[in-house]
Design an enzyme around this catalytic site. Structure first.
Site, PDB file in Angstrom:
ATOM      1  N   GLU A 324       0.877  -1.198   0.067  1.00 14.91           N
ATOM      2  CA  GLU A 324      -0.090   0.043  -0.174  1.00 14.91           C
ATOM      3  C   GLU A 324       0.985   1.312   0.227  1.00 14.91           C
ATOM      4  OE1 GLU A 324      -2.652  -0.760   3.503  1.00 14.91           O
ATOM      5  OE2 GLU A 324      -3.172  -2.516   2.821  1.00 14.91           O
ATOM      6  N   CYS A 420     -10.633   0.896   8.110  1.00 19.02           N
ATOM      7  CA  CYS A 420     -10.072   2.105   8.871  1.00 19.02           C
ATOM      8  C   CYS A 420     -10.560   3.028   7.973  1.00 19.02           C
ATOM      9  CB  CYS A 420      -8.602   1.920   8.436  1.00 19.02           C
ATOM     10  SG  CYS A 420      -7.766   1.456   6.944  1.00 19.02           S
TER      11      CYS A 420
END
Length: 657
Positions: A324, A420
């Protein structure tokens, strides 16, 4: 950086308390209402595992088990606690602007639950309390103990500011005090730091609300120790027999968690994008508090690297699904990108903190870019579906069948096992009023153009600014000044970087020299009287954007932009095979507000060409000749609103014809 006014360390901008700003415009008031009325209740249901056909959270149940209210085992990911903290932070911001007795009662009950889950020594983490109680503070690289602590601290500070209630604040102070006894440079302490940064910026907030310098010193320690030798993560991994909680962590190098160099020596954005921008935000905060020029210069170098080489046109960051992460300069693929919503939220935070240090429109421009594009794209208009990944090109069949693109979803999801992003959107949009203005002594800075009423105090005088605008659909802004009597002060206005022509009037009289002077801002210092008003008009034509030619994915392509909003083509309006469409750089596109589409948006339309396939037959390749192209009309919508109709293809960068 060119043409900037540096405040460090002699002049500090400060944000306006959230309760002093009331957002009233149609665009953002609508989004905030959606957060209050839909998103927060929906996410509460998700945390309680009450959403059918959605990935379970287990979050509330973990806390209830840790508090002794239920029997069972920990379930979910190791950092599951943070979802509740971010939800609670969003609740706090909403209570500060829109008091709600029922919601406050729920938040108070959550506070009691969290307090009951806290251990006698102040430790608080449901994973290690329930699943591995003997392994606290043994895996800083992967354990996320400090990450969860940071989000809980942020929630507690926000809740205290909103309600004045200290119970949750006292909980996190006990936790922070415990952490301070475990970690540090003194003999017997662990010279550790978090694998996933977050607590650093949270400790600055805790210091600001409590005045306890221990918290500031602890946050500074985490920043200063990071990346130093001997390498702490290797030391602790060796103690665990070189085992990993997340097997993939064995494949990551030191750049993944920004530990490749001490932070003051870092000059490029590396590794996991969310971790990175959370750390950069803390660095900027600490530069403010300590007047640390070296830390500020490190932030500035990293900022320049992000915005000139590693950021998407929508404000997305993190080009690679693996890790990521940031990759390398100009590596910005459109269909395999990651660009996690949280990363753009973190970039917004970093930009805002840099703006507090240095008055330059580039910081507010990026705040605006992320806000109106990637961050809004992360949530559907119904408030119940979310994107984790935010691509600029989607081909549904490829996302389904090509393993390299499986992380790109064609439709927003109801929830995530790792959730998240949804609460991050909620907490940012709920606190948006904090980011519109700054103040320094007798000067008010206007960074974002959002309809609102804001209350200030200048040398004991009460001042109210009323901002009225239909932004981002048009560039007209009116600010009215309300005072008890004449008041001398400065109003400083940001001229957006995308704006090529701006007009500024005071009480109907045009200001001759409306050219930005200091970092893209215009300052009007004068004695203001009750009823004075300022009118700004930003030219907002449709423009076609190119990328730097070093961006291989975008060369020979154009993107459509109007004001702060990037536009895209969707299959719903333009049919399949969007890759066949091309547009000319000299094409004049029309912009028109459509009140019936997607809740009311400005739609862009114009002429384009589409490569036809009627002459190909069964050939896969043939000698190059002139493609047959048909004239077509295309329609583009704001990128942030894509995938709010039926699923299909989407494209931002369009071939140049």
């Amino acid at each position: 950086m060119k043409d900037a006014t540096t405040f460090l360390p002699w002049k500090r901008l400060r944000s306006l308390p959230l309760k002093q700003v009331k957002i009233e415009d149609v665009f953002w008031a609508g989004h905030q209402r959606l957060i209050r009325e839909v998103v927060i209740p929906y996410q509460w249901d998700a945390l309680n595992d009450r959403i059918p056909d959605a990935a379970p959270s287990h979050c509330i149940r973990n806390f209830r088990i840790a508090a002794g209210l239920e029997r069972g085992e920990f379930q979910g990911v190791i950092f599951q606690d943070s979802d509740l903290a971010k939800w609670l932070e969003a609740v706090a911001y909403n209570l500060e602007t829109h008091p709600d007795c029922g919601l406050e009662q729920t938040a108070d009950e959550v506070t009691v639950l969290i307090e009951r889950a806290q251990q006698p020594d102040g430790y608080l983490n449901t994973y290690y309390t329930l699943k591995e109680p003997g392994k606290r503070w043994t895996n800083f690289r992967e354990g996320h103990e400090l990450y969860c602590a940071g989000h809980l601290i942020e929630a507690a500070v926000a809740y205290y500011n909103a309600t004045g209630k200290r119970r949750l604040l006292d909980v996190v102070c006990r936790f922070a005090d415990h952490i301070d006894t475990v970690i540090g440079t003194k003999p017997g302490k662990l010279k550790a730091y978090p694998g996933h940064q977050e607590i650093e910026l949270a400790l600055v907030k805790l210091f600001r609300v409590t005045g306890n310098v221990r918290y500031l010193d602890l946050g500074k320690y985490f920043i200063d120790e990071r990346g130093r030798e001997p390498y702490y993560f290797d030391i602790e991994t060796g103690k665990r027999g070189n085992t990993f909680y997340f097997p993939e962590f064995e494949k990551f190098d030191r750049t993944y968690a920004q530990t490749h160099l001490p932070v003051r020596q870092q000059s490029t954005a590396e590794g996991h994008a969310v971790r990175a921008v959370y750390m950069y935000s803390a660095m900027a905060d600490l530069a403010v508090e300590a007047g640390d020029q070296q830390l500020f210069e490190a932030c500035r170098k990293i900022w320049e690297n992000i915005v000139t080489r590693r950021m998407y046109i929508t404000g997305g960051i993190g080009a690679a699904a693996f890790g990521e992460a940031f990759t390398f300069d100009y590596d910005l693929p459109n269909d395999t990108m990651y660009t996690e919503t949280c990363a753009s939220v973190g970039l917004f935070f970093f930009a805002q903190r840099m703006l507090q240090l240095e008055l330059n429109h580039c910081y507010a421009d990026v705040m605006e870019k992320t806000l109106y594009n990637t961050i809004l794209a992360g949530m559907a208009l119904d408030g119940k579906h979310f994107f984790y990944v935010n691509p600029l090109e989607v081909w549904p069949e490829a996302c389904e069948k090509n393993p390299a693109k499986n992380h790109v979803k064609v439709s927003r999801q109801k929830w995530f096992g790792v959730a998240c992003c949804p609460p991050n959107i909620a907490r940012l949009l709920s606190s948006l009023g904090r980011y519109i203005y700054s103040q320094a002594e007798d000067e008010i800075f206007i960074h974002l153009y959002i309809g609102n009423r804001a209350a200030f105090e200048i040398r004991g005088e009460k001042i109210q600014l009323i901002q009225e605008t239909n932004y981002p659909w048009d560039g007209r802004v009116r600010l009215s000044v309300t005072t008890a009597g004449p008041c001398e002060m400065a109003l400083t206005f940001r001229i957006p970087g995308w704006c090529r022509q701006a007009t500024l009037r005071v009480n109907g009289m045009e200001i001759d020299d409306a050219t930005p002077k200091s970092g893209g801002y215009i300052t009007l210092r004068r004695t203001w009287n009750p009823g004075d008003y300022i009118e700004l008009e930003f030219s907002m034509p449709v423009v076609l954007m190119r990328s730097d030619p070093n961006v291989r994915a975008d060369i020979g392509k154009l993107a459509i932009q109007r004001g702060p909003m990037v536009y895209c083509l969707e299959e719903a309006d333009n049919g399949k095979d969007l890759h066949r469409i091309s547009i000319r750089p000299d094409e004049v596109f029309a912009a028109e507000f459509d009140p019936d589409l997607l809740g009311g948006v400005v739609v862009i339309s114009g002429e384009a060409e589409r490569v036809a396939d009627s002459t190909w037959g069964c050939e896969l390749y043939r000698i190059a000749d002139k493609d047959r192209r048909d004239k077509v009309m295309i329609k583009a919508i704001p990128y942030c609103f894509w995938n709010n109709r039926e699923p299909g293809e989407m494209l931002v960068w369009i071939r140049e014809g």
